[in-house]
Design a protein around this motif. Structure first.
Motif, short mmCIF file in Angstrom:
data_model
loop_
_atom_site.label_atom_id
_atom_site.label_comp_id
_atom_site.label_asym_id
_atom_site.label_seq_id
_atom_site.Cartn_x
_atom_site.Cartn_y
_atom_site.Cartn_z
N GLY A 46 0.81 -1.22 0.00
CA GLY A 46 0.00 0.00 0.00
C GLY A 46 0.84 1.26 0.00
O GLY A 46 1.77 1.41 -0.79
N ALA A 47 0.55 2.16 0.94
CA ALA A 47 1.24 3.45 1.01
C ALA A 47 2.74 3.29 1.27
O ALA A 47 3.52 4.17 0.91
CB ALA A 47 0.61 4.33 2.07
N ASP A 48 3.14 2.18 1.87
CA ASP A 48 4.56 1.95 2.13
C ASP A 48 5.35 1.60 0.87
O ASP A 48 6.57 1.69 0.87
CB ASP A 48 4.75 0.83 3.15
N CYS A 49 4.67 1.20 -0.19
CA CYS A 49 5.35 0.84 -1.44
C CYS A 49 6.00 2.09 -2.02
O CYS A 49 5.45 3.19 -1.97
CB CYS A 49 4.35 0.27 -2.43
N CYS A 50 7.18 1.92 -2.57
CA CYS A 50 7.90 3.05 -3.17
C CYS A 50 7.15 3.59 -4.38
O CYS A 50 6.80 2.85 -5.29
CB CYS A 50 9.31 2.63 -3.59
N ARG A 51 6.96 4.89 -4.38
CA ARG A 51 6.22 5.51 -5.49
C ARG A 51 7.05 5.54 -6.77
O ARG A 51 6.52 5.77 -7.85
CB ARG A 51 5.76 6.91 -5.12
N PHE A 52 8.34 5.31 -6.69
CA PHE A 52 9.21 5.33 -7.86
C PHE A 52 9.36 3.96 -8.53
O PHE A 52 10.03 3.85 -9.55
CB PHE A 52 10.59 5.89 -7.50
N LEU A 53 8.74 2.93 -7.96
CA LEU A 53 8.80 1.59 -8.54
C LEU A 53 7.91 1.56 -9.77
O LEU A 53 6.72 1.85 -9.70
CB LEU A 53 8.35 0.54 -7.53
N THR A 54 8.49 1.23 -10.91
CA THR A 54 7.74 1.17 -12.16
C THR A 54 7.93 -0.21 -12.78
O THR A 54 8.81 -0.96 -12.38
CB THR A 54 8.22 2.26 -13.16
N PHE A 55 7.10 -0.51 -13.75
CA PHE A 55 7.21 -1.80 -14.42
C PHE A 55 7.09 -1.59 -15.92
O PHE A 55 6.13 -1.01 -16.40
CB PHE A 55 6.11 -2.77 -13.96
N ARG A 56 8.09 -2.04 -16.63
CA ARG A 56 8.10 -2.01 -18.09
C ARG A 56 9.04 -3.13 -18.51
O ARG A 56 10.26 -2.95 -18.48
CB ARG A 56 8.58 -0.65 -18.60
N ASN A 57 8.49 -4.29 -18.84
CA ASN A 57 9.31 -5.47 -19.15
C ASN A 57 10.25 -5.80 -17.99
O ASN A 57 11.40 -6.12 -18.18
CB ASN A 57 10.10 -5.28 -20.44
#
Length: 85
Positions: free
Chosen positions: A36-47
């Motif tokens: 939730g809110a503890d997850c890093c906001r800069f974590l992205t996913f692209r392949n």
């Protein structure tokens, strides 16, 4: 599998589904995916998972969207913009 069931499995660390690729310890422990809110906001996913903290354009877009995002964490100094294995 529903989105909520998947989130619970990620949070519990249950990554044994043969249809899912294992998620790296860094993404689980440092980025705190599924928390939730503890997850890093800069974590992205692209392949694959990426850290968007050092990509200025991406980071500014993430910051602009921060008020409406669930992920609010800023959990480390960041990793180079590469696939987090």
């Amino acid at each position: 599998m529903t989105g909520e069931a998947k989130r619970r499995r990620l949070a519990a660390g249950d990554l044994k589904d043969p249809d899912e690729e294992p998620i790296s310890a860094r993404v689980v422990e440092t980025c705190r995916i599924g928390r939730g809110a503890d997850c890093c906001r800069f974590l992205t996913f692209r392949n694959g998972f990426h850290c968007g903290k050092h990509d200025e354009q991406l980071a500014s877009q993430i910051e602009a969207r921060r008020p409406v995002m669930v992920a609010q964490g800023d959990n480390c100094e960041g990793f180079p913009l590469e696939v987090i294995l």
